[in-house]
Scaffold this active site. Structure first.
Site, short mmCIF file in Angstrom:
data_model
loop_
_atom_site.label_atom_id
_atom_site.label_comp_id
_atom_site.label_asym_id
_atom_site.label_seq_id
_atom_site.Cartn_x
_atom_site.Cartn_y
_atom_site.Cartn_z
N CYS A 102 70.66 -28.65 5.35
CA CYS A 102 70.60 -29.88 6.09
C CYS A 102 69.57 -29.67 7.60
CB CYS A 102 71.79 -30.40 6.60
SG CYS A 102 73.06 -30.62 5.38
N ARG B 101 63.20 -26.90 4.25
CA ARG B 101 64.69 -26.27 4.19
C ARG B 101 65.35 -26.65 3.03
NH1 ARG B 101 66.40 -25.49 9.98
NH2 ARG B 101 68.37 -25.94 9.40
N TRP C 299 71.61 -31.24 2.22
CA TRP C 299 71.42 -30.37 1.15
C TRP C 299 72.92 -30.65 1.04
CZ3 TRP C 299 74.06 -25.35 0.53
CH2 TRP C 299 73.24 -24.65 -0.67
N ASN D 295 74.84 -30.62 10.34
CA ASN D 295 74.51 -29.28 9.53
C ASN D 295 75.59 -28.28 9.74
OD1 ASN D 295 73.35 -27.17 8.34
ND2 ASN D 295 71.61 -27.14 10.37
N GLY D 296 76.09 -27.93 8.57
CA GLY D 296 77.10 -26.78 8.57
C GLY D 296 78.24 -27.35 7.81
N GLU E 60 63.20 -8.66 -7.42
CA GLU E 60 62.43 -9.82 -6.67
C GLU E 60 61.56 -10.69 -7.57
OE1 GLU E 60 62.60 -11.19 -3.84
OE2 GLU E 60 60.71 -12.27 -3.68
N LYS F 118 62.28 -14.51 -8.07
CA LYS F 118 61.22 -15.59 -7.71
C LYS F 118 60.93 -16.58 -9.04
CE LYS F 118 59.64 -15.03 -3.72
NZ LYS F 118 61.00 -14.85 -3.23
N GLU G 289 63.90 -18.86 -9.44
CA GLU G 289 64.15 -19.83 -8.35
C GLU G 289 63.26 -20.92 -8.37
OE1 GLU G 289 64.44 -18.49 -4.58
OE2 GLU G 289 62.68 -17.04 -4.61
N HIS H 147 71.49 1.03 -21.57
CA HIS H 147 72.94 0.95 -20.93
C HIS H 147 73.44 -0.28 -21.30
CE1 HIS H 147 72.92 5.05 -19.78
NE2 HIS H 147 72.20 4.82 -18.91
N LYS I 288 66.00 -23.76 2.50
CA LYS I 288 65.18 -22.57 3.26
C LYS I 288 65.96 -21.56 4.06
CE LYS I 288 61.40 -20.33 4.10
NZ LYS I 288 60.84 -19.17 3.22
C1 F6R Z 1 64.08 -16.38 -1.77
C2 F6R Z 1 64.57 -16.47 -0.37
C3 F6R Z 1 65.97 -16.31 -0.10
C4 F6R Z 1 66.06 -15.84 1.23
C5 F6R Z 1 67.51 -15.67 1.66
C6 F6R Z 1 67.53 -15.23 3.00
O1 F6R Z 1 62.78 -16.37 -2.12
O2 F6R Z 1 63.65 -16.80 0.30
O3 F6R Z 1 66.58 -15.58 -1.10
O4 F6R Z 1 65.51 -14.46 1.41
O5 F6R Z 1 68.03 -17.09 1.51
O6 F6R Z 1 67.01 -15.86 4.01
P1 F6R Z 1 66.38 -15.34 5.60
O7 F6R Z 1 65.50 -14.41 5.31
O8 F6R Z 1 66.01 -16.56 6.12
O9 F6R Z 1 67.78 -14.62 6.01
#
Ligand code: F6R
Length: 608
Positions: free
Chosen positions: A2, A27, A74, A98-99, A480, A484, A487, A503, A603
C-alpha cells in the site's frame, strides 16, 4: 505494498493526489482511492484496479477540496474490490492505512458491542470506526487519534482526515514508513520521498511510535509518549526527472540498462580508479580480521544476492557465513556470538521481515551493517554501518539494478574482508580488483546481445515449466533466474543446484521443459556440463548461458546458447544475472504481461 499520500494545502488537491499516487504505483497495488474535505464534508472516490480507473471516476464525478488523502491498496484482508479500497470513512473521519492491524478482530467485537459495525472485509476499517467512536464520545480529533492508535497492534502508517477540520491531517507511524514533505504554505505526507517528489525535496521521516498533527503551515511531531519530537529535515534526491522511463518501454528495461553505471558507482566506492587498488573510503565500524562468523539476512532477490555473497566471503575471506531469509530468521531465534556482525541486504530498506531480523540481531548485541538502496529507509537508519547502493530509485517491481549493485557491494566487501583477514595475497587481490574494474564494461557488453536473448525468450515463453541450473556462486543466479521468470511472466520455473538434479528434479525433464544451464567457463564447468548431459539424454532442451570458451567446448550440446562476455569467474554471477533478467523480461513482454507491476506483487513489502 500500500502507498499513502496526504496534502494539507491551499490549492485543489485532487489532481496532485492522483499524481503522487502515480509515483507510488511502482510499489504494486490492486485498487485506489482518495478522500477530500469538500466544504468541510468528507467525500471520497474509490476504484478497483489501476489508478486510471479512479481517474476516470473522478472525471465523471469530480471532487473538490484543498485538504485530502489518497491510497493505493495491496490487498491483505479482503478482495481488491471498490468496497475494500481505502480511504475507509464514516461521516466524521476518513482513514488511509499501510500495514496490518493484527488485533482488528478483537477490536471489531468491542466496537460491535457499542453499535459500530463494519461494512468491508478489511482490517483497516476498524481504525476509522474506533476514531469515530472516540469522536462521538466527545474527544477532539487529535485526542481521538491518540486513543485509537494506543489500542492498535501490528504495523501501520495512518493518515486521518476529519469532518469540518479544514487543513488538518493527523498521521501516525508504527512499523510502516511515513514521511512528511515541507512545502511553502502547504504540507504533504507520503509513504516515501518519491511520492513527495512532485511537491518538495524537503522531507522529514517519522520514527516508529511518532504521530504528527499536520496543517498547511507546519507539522508538529510527537513521540508515542506525547513528548515533542524533532526529526531531521532531509534534502531528498528523489527528483521527478529520474523517475521517468526515458526511451524505454518499461522501467525494468531502463533499470536493466542502467546496470553498467550502477555497478561502476559501487566499484568506485571501493576501488581507487587511478591506481586500481582497494580503498575503504571511511573506516569500518567493525573489524573483519577478528570476526568468527557473519550473519546475513534478507528476502527474495536481495536474499539471493546474499547467497552469492556467502560463496565469496567463504572462499576469498575464509569467513564463515550464516544466511537465512528474514521471515525464517526472525522466528528461529538463532544463538549469536557476542560482538558479531550481522549484515542485512535490502533495496527498499523497509522490508518488514528483514527489519525484524535486524532488530533481533541488534537486541542480541550484534553490530548491524546494511547494504541498502534507499538511504533514508528504516533499515539504513537502524544500522551502525551502511553500504549504500547509490543506484537511484528502482521502480520496476522486479529488482534488477539493485541486485547487481548488491552483488557488487558484497564482492567488494568480500575482498576487503579477505585482505583484512590475510586470506588474499597481493597477487590474488590484484586479480580480483582487476575483475571488478572490468565489470562495468563487461556488463555493457552483455547488454549488446539483448536481441539474441529476446529471440530465445520468445521460444521460452511457450513453455509452462522451466528449470534453471547453476553450480557454486552461479547456483543462486539459477534461483534468481527462476524467480524473475515466474514473477513477471507467470511461467512456472524452479532453480536448482546443478548437482541436485539427479536427486529428484530430473523426473520433470522431457522435451517440453526447457532447462536453462548457467555455466561460464570456470573450474566447475565440467561438472555442470555432466548434469547438462543428463538432461540431454532425457530429451531435455538446453538453453546454455556461457562465454566464448564455454561455447567452444560445450555449445554443441545446447539447442540455444546465450553468449556472455569472458570474465573472471569471481564476477561471472553478476554477468549471468543480466542474462537471466533479459530472458525473463523478454518472455514477459512477449506474453503481454504487466512487466513493471506484475500481478499480486509489491515493491516494498512492509508487512510480514
Ligand atoms: C524480486 C524482488 C523481491 C525483493 C524482496 C526484498 O524481483 O524484487 O524478491 O528482492 O521483496 O525487497 P527489498 O530488497 O526491498 O528488501
Amino acid at each position: 505494498m500500500c502507498g499513502i499520500v496526504g496534502i494539507a494545502g491551499r490549492e485543489p488537491v485532487v489532481d496532485r493526489l492522483i499524481g503522487a499516487l502515480a509515483r507510488l504505483e511502482y510499489r504494486g497495488y490492486d485498487s485506489a482511492g482518495i478522500a477530500t474535505l469538500d466544504h468541510g464534508e468528507i467525500q471520497r472516490r474509490r476504484a478497483s484496479g489501476k489508478l486510471v480507473n479512479l481517474a476516470e471516476k473522478l472525471t465523471l464525478d469530480p471532487l473538490e477540496g484543498v485538504t485530502g488523502i489518497g491510497h493505493t491498496r495491496w490487498a491483505t484482508h479482503g478482495a481488491p474490490t471498490e468496497l475494500n479500497a481505502h480511504p475507509h470513512a464514516t461521516p466524521r473521519v476518513a482513514v488511509v492505512h499501510n500495514g496490518i492491524i493484527e488485533n482488528y478482530r478483537s477490536l471489531l467485537v468491542e466496537l460491535a458491542a457499542d453499535g459500530y459495525l463494519p461494512v468491508t472485509q478489511t482490517d483497516s476499517e476498524v481504525v476509522a470506526m474506533m476514531a469515530t467512536r472516540w469522536l462521538d464520545l466527545g474527544l477532539s480529533p487529535v485526542a481521538a487519534v491518540q486513543a485509537t492508535v494506543s489500542r492498535l497492534e501490528g504495523a501501520f502508517a495512518l493518515l486521518f482526515l476529519f469532518h469540518g477540520e479544514e487543513g488538518l491531517i493527523v498521521a501516525a507511524r508504527q512499523g510502516s514508513p511515513l514521511a512528511i514533505g515541507h512545502g511553502d504554505g502547504e504540507m504533504f505526507l507520503g509513504s516515501d520521498a518519491l511520492a513527495l517528489s512532485l511537491f518538495t525535496d524537503r522531507v522529514t521521516y517519522l520514527d516508529d511510535g511518532d504521530w504528527a498533527v499536520v496543517t498547511p503551515q507546519k507539522a508538529s511531531i510527537r513521540t508515542r509518549d506525547g513528548m515533542v519530537a524533532s526529526r531531521i529535515l532531509h534534502h531528498s534526491n528523489a527528483s521527478s526527472s529520474i523517475v521517468e522511463k526515458g526511451p524505454y518501454r518499461h522501467f525494468m528495461a531502463k533499470e536493466i540498462h542502467e546496470q553498467p553505471d550502477a555497478v561502476s558507482r559501487v566499484v568506485g566506492q571501493f576501488i581507487d580508479r587511478a591506481t586500481d587498488t582497494l580503498v575503504v573510503r571511511s573506516p569500518l565500524a567493525f573489524d573483519f580480521a577478528t570476526l568468527g562468523r557473519m550473519t546475513v539476512s534478507a528476502c527474495g532477490t536481495a536474499y539471493l544476492a546474499g547467497a552469492v555473497g556467502r560463496y565469496w566471503f567463504e572462499r576469498y575471506a575464509r569467513l564463515p557465513v550464516d544466511i537465512d531469509v528474514g521471515s525464517e530468521f526472525r522466528y528461529r531465534q538463532p544463538p549469536l556470538q557476542p560482538e558479531g556482525l550481522a549484515l542485512f541486504i535490502s533495496q527498499s530498506g523497509e522490508t518488514a521481515d528483514t527489519l525484524a531480523a535486524l532488530r533481533y540481531c541488534a537486541a542480541n548485541g550484534q553490530h548491524i551493517a546494511s547494504v541498502v538502496n534507499v538511504a533514508e529507509s528504516t533499515i539504513a537508519r537502524e544500522s551502525g554501518s551502511v553500504f549504500p547502493l547509490l543506484c537511484g530509485p528502482e521502480i520496476g517491481v522486479a529488482s534488477t539494478k539493485a541486485f547487481t549493485a548488491q552483488l557488487t557491494t558484497l564482492a567488494c566487501l568480500a575482498i576487503v574482508a579477505g585482505r583484512a583477514r590475510g586470506a588474499l595475497d597481493n597477487a590474488a587481490l590484484a586479480e580480483l580488483v582487476g575483475a571488478l574494474v572490468s565489470l562495468p564494461g563487461a556488463l555493457a557488453k552483455a547488454l549488446t546481445v539483448e536481441e539474441d536473448i529476446a529471440k530465445i525468450a520468445r521460444g521460452l515463453s511457450k513453455a509452462s515449466d522451466v528449470l534453471f541450473l547453476g553450480r557454486g556462486s552461479l547456483y543462486p543466479i539459477a534461483l534468481e533466474g527462476a524467480l524473475k521468470l515466474k514473477e513477471i511472466s507467470y511461467i512456472h520455473a524452479e532453480g536448482y543446484a546443478a548437482g541436485e538434479l539427479k536427486h529428484g528434479p530430473i523426473a520433470l525433464v522431457d522435451e517440453t521443459v526447457p532447462v536453462v544451464v548457467i555455466a561460464p567457463s570456470d573450474e566447475l564447468i565440467e561438472k555442470t556440463i555432466s548434469n547438462m548431459q543428463e538432461v540431454c539424454a532425457r530429451g531435455g532442451k538446453i538453453i546454455l548461458i556461457t562465454d566464448a570458451q564455454g561455447a567452444a567446448t560445450h555449445g554443441a550440446m545446447a539447442q540455444q546458447t546465450i553468449l556472455m562476455p569472458q570474465v573472471h569467474p569471481f564476477v561471472a554471477p553478476i554477468i549471468a544475472a543480466v542474462a537471466v533478467q533479459l530472458l525473463a523480461y523478454h518472455a514477459a513482454v512477449h506474453l503481454g504481461a504487466d512487466v513493471d507491476q506484475p500481478r499480486n506483487l509489491a515493491k516494498s513489502v512492509t508487512v510480514e
